[in-house]
Motif scaffolding. Structure first.
Motif, mmCIF file in Angstrom:
data_model
loop_
_atom_site.group_PDB
_atom_site.id
_atom_site.type_symbol
_atom_site.label_atom_id
_atom_site.label_comp_id
_atom_site.label_asym_id
_atom_site.label_seq_id
_atom_site.Cartn_x
_atom_site.Cartn_y
_atom_site.Cartn_z
ATOM 1 N N ASN A 280 -0.413 32.096 -1.025
ATOM 2 C CA ASN A 280 -1.625 33.169 -0.825
ATOM 3 C C ASN A 280 -2.161 33.618 -2.243
ATOM 4 O OD1 ASN A 280 0.566 34.858 -1.141
ATOM 5 N ND2 ASN A 280 -0.008 36.012 0.535
ATOM 6 N N ARG A 281 -1.570 33.330 -3.227
ATOM 7 C CA ARG A 281 -1.933 33.814 -4.534
ATOM 8 C C ARG A 281 -2.201 32.589 -5.562
ATOM 9 N NH1 ARG A 281 -0.302 39.152 -5.228
ATOM 10 N NH2 ARG A 281 1.372 40.064 -4.127
ATOM 11 N N SER A 282 -2.329 31.360 -4.962
ATOM 12 C CA SER A 282 -2.488 30.112 -5.569
ATOM 13 C C SER A 282 -3.734 29.242 -5.164
ATOM 14 C CB SER A 282 -1.475 29.416 -5.770
ATOM 15 O OG SER A 282 -0.258 29.944 -6.294
ATOM 16 N N GLY A 283 -4.118 28.478 -6.156
ATOM 17 C CA GLY A 283 -5.076 27.393 -5.609
ATOM 18 C C GLY A 283 -6.601 28.068 -5.461
ATOM 19 N N GLY A 284 -7.437 27.479 -4.663
ATOM 20 C CA GLY A 284 -8.600 27.767 -4.102
ATOM 21 C C GLY A 284 -9.637 26.716 -4.690
ATOM 22 N N ASP A 285 -10.797 26.535 -3.822
ATOM 23 C CA ASP A 285 -11.798 25.680 -4.029
ATOM 24 C C ASP A 285 -12.915 26.051 -5.091
ATOM 25 O OD1 ASP A 285 -11.170 24.288 -1.984
ATOM 26 O OD2 ASP A 285 -12.379 25.306 -0.593
ATOM 27 N N LEU A 286 -13.016 27.578 -5.270
ATOM 28 C CA LEU A 286 -13.899 28.347 -6.194
ATOM 29 C C LEU A 286 -13.152 29.718 -6.807
ATOM 30 C CD1 LEU A 286 -17.239 28.538 -3.981
ATOM 31 C CD2 LEU A 286 -16.771 26.586 -5.718
ATOM 32 N N ILE A 287 -13.619 29.858 -7.883
ATOM 33 C CA ILE A 287 -13.070 31.066 -8.700
ATOM 34 C C ILE A 287 -14.271 31.864 -9.301
ATOM 35 C CG2 ILE A 287 -12.368 29.961 -10.861
ATOM 36 C CD1 ILE A 287 -9.951 31.657 -10.791
ATOM 37 N N VAL A 288 -13.949 32.927 -9.358
ATOM 38 C CA VAL A 288 -15.034 34.101 -9.586
ATOM 39 C C VAL A 288 -14.170 35.243 -10.593
ATOM 40 C CG1 VAL A 288 -16.564 35.763 -9.453
ATOM 41 C CG2 VAL A 288 -16.577 33.821 -8.109
ATOM 42 N N GLN A 289 -14.451 34.939 -11.766
ATOM 43 C CA GLN A 289 -13.791 36.126 -12.913
ATOM 44 C C GLN A 289 -14.870 37.039 -13.149
ATOM 45 O OE1 GLN A 289 -11.586 35.429 -16.827
ATOM 46 N NE2 GLN A 289 -13.587 35.652 -17.164
#
Length: 424
Positions: free
Chosen positions: A174-183
């Motif tokens: 639950n702190r890793s990966g993902g389809d999209l990221i927003v910074q």
């Protein structure tokens, strides 16, 4: 002038109109022109707006701001059209927020009394605060469990790999990966949080937050005008980091170019490496200064290499002391230095974090490591593999989160994030 070359430009206060109409009243129209204007509280102009449009996305070589809120999303939309509509809506919202404007026609407080506001409102009366919003795509957006989810599997970049499990990793799903990221980065923490919060709200029904991380006290400088910051171990961090003034070095080590036809959509973009690194603060605090400096390879006060000189003096790894090299070959400095990594460099934009305490009363604190590289296979994986096995500092660290994302190039006015991938 690209957004990275000019951090400050004339801006407007955070009130305005932004053409919008979206599913459920939360998003923006899939084909909206994206024009917005200010019709009230015009009297206040600022110089803290980071231009949103440009050759490269803002938030990469932009002078590192003081605060960060990064979030990864899992896409729940089932169709390509729905995903593209989300990217369009996010683009329009980011255009408004980075300009210091509220989202939507009616903003936070001028809409229908019995309907949810179009903007959550916590950034009312606040300025743009050098807000930048940077977007990236994870490998699972292209292909997941063997399925071509959105008709883009044939455009998956070869360098967008699954990062290997490094020695000592204790990754949490639950702190890793993902389809999209927003910074989202800004000088005001509330402005950064507002940006991610509203993008998450707009994404409702099309994407959901997988994990998020806030940060403070940048752990790298991205401009020669910025002093080198310190991490939570009290040492200067990122002394040899690439800077926005290093044009030729950025072209070589950060910006993607000359890609094969199937990957050409990424030219002008880069790759974002994210690692959540928990520091064993209490153990470190009981360690002698001698050992702290030996492990790090630098002096704690000045940040100079143990071989002598000042902070920016080139380290002499061959200089011998009475009991061996003055800089231990297994020190953090030695293992991370370009001289020992085939000359490769990266652009770091990490932040410190403190997420309260665990059940044993220890600080859950460390660094949200963020780096931008031209190819993670050559510019990150070999270095991290060596450091995870040999770095003396590894004893005091635990990597709990990990992710790799392809960051598309900058956006032209009227375009949307990812339009080089999905087409206009």
């Amino acid at each position: 002038m690209s957004p990275e070359k000019e951090r400050g430009s004339k801006g407007l206060s955070r009130r305005g109109l932004f053409t919008a109409a979206g599913a459920g009243g939360l998003g923006l129209a899939a084909g909206a022109a994206g024009a917005f204007a200010v019709d009230r509280e015009r009297g206040r102009s600022t110089d803290d707006v980071v231009p949103f449009h440009g050759t490269h996305q803002a938030g990469i070589t932009t002078e590192a701001q003081d605060r960060m809120h990064t979030a990864a999303f899992d896409v729940t939309a089932s169709t390509r059209a729905s995903l593209v509509s989300l990217l369009r809506d996010w683009t329009r919202a980011a255009e408004a927020m980075t300009a210091g404007l509220e989202i939507g026609e009616t903003g936070a407080a001028d809409g229908a009394y019995d309907s949810p506001p179009e903007d959550t409102g916590e950034a009312q009366d606040l300025h743009a605060s050098h807000l930048s919003v940077t977007f990236g795509f994870g490998r699972t957006l292209f292909e997941k469990d063997g399925a071509d989810r959105f008709g883009i599997a044939d455009k998956l970049p070869a360098a967008l790999i699954d990062l290997p499990l490094f020695s000592g990793d204790a990754l949490e799903e639950n702190r890793s990966g993902g389809d999209l990221i927003v910074q989202a980065c800004a000088d005001d923490p509330q402005v950064a949080v507002h940006a991610v919060r509203n993008l998450a709200r707009i994404a409702f029904g099309r994407a959901r937050v997988r994990w998020s991380q806030t940060g403070f006290g940048r752990t790298a400088s991205t401009s020669t005008a910025q002093v080198t910051p310190r991490n939570l171990f009290g040492f200067k961090d990122g002394t040899s980091n690439l800077k926005l003034q290093d044009g030729a070095q950025l072209e070589e080590h950060v910006w993607v170019s000359g890609s094969p036809a199937s990957e050409s959509w990424l030219d002008g973009g880069t790759y974002l490496v994210f690692r959540r690194i928990r520091m064993h603060i209490e153990t470190w605090d009981r360690t002698t200064l001698r050992e702290q400096e030996a492990v790090t390879g630098r002096t704690k006060r000045e940040g100079a290499p143990l071989s002598g000189g000042e902070e920016f003096t080139a380290p002499d790894f061959g200089l011998q002391g009475r009991s061996g090299p003055l800089i231990d070959p297994a020190s953090h400095l030695a293992l991370a230095h370009p001289d020992h990594n085939n000359g490769v460099r990266m652009l770091r934009r990490g932040y410190n974090y403190v997420d309260g305490s665990d059940g044993l009363g220890r600080l859950d604190a460390g660094q949200a490591f963020i780096a931008f590289v031209v190819d993670p296979r050559t510019h990150y994986v070999p270095m991290q593999s060596a450091m995870s096995k040999s770095d003396l500092l590894a004893e005091y660290l635990r990597h709990t989160g990990s992710g790799l994302f392809a960051v598309p190039p900058g956006i032209e006015a009227g375009g949307y994030i990812g339009d080089t991938l999905f087409g206009s």
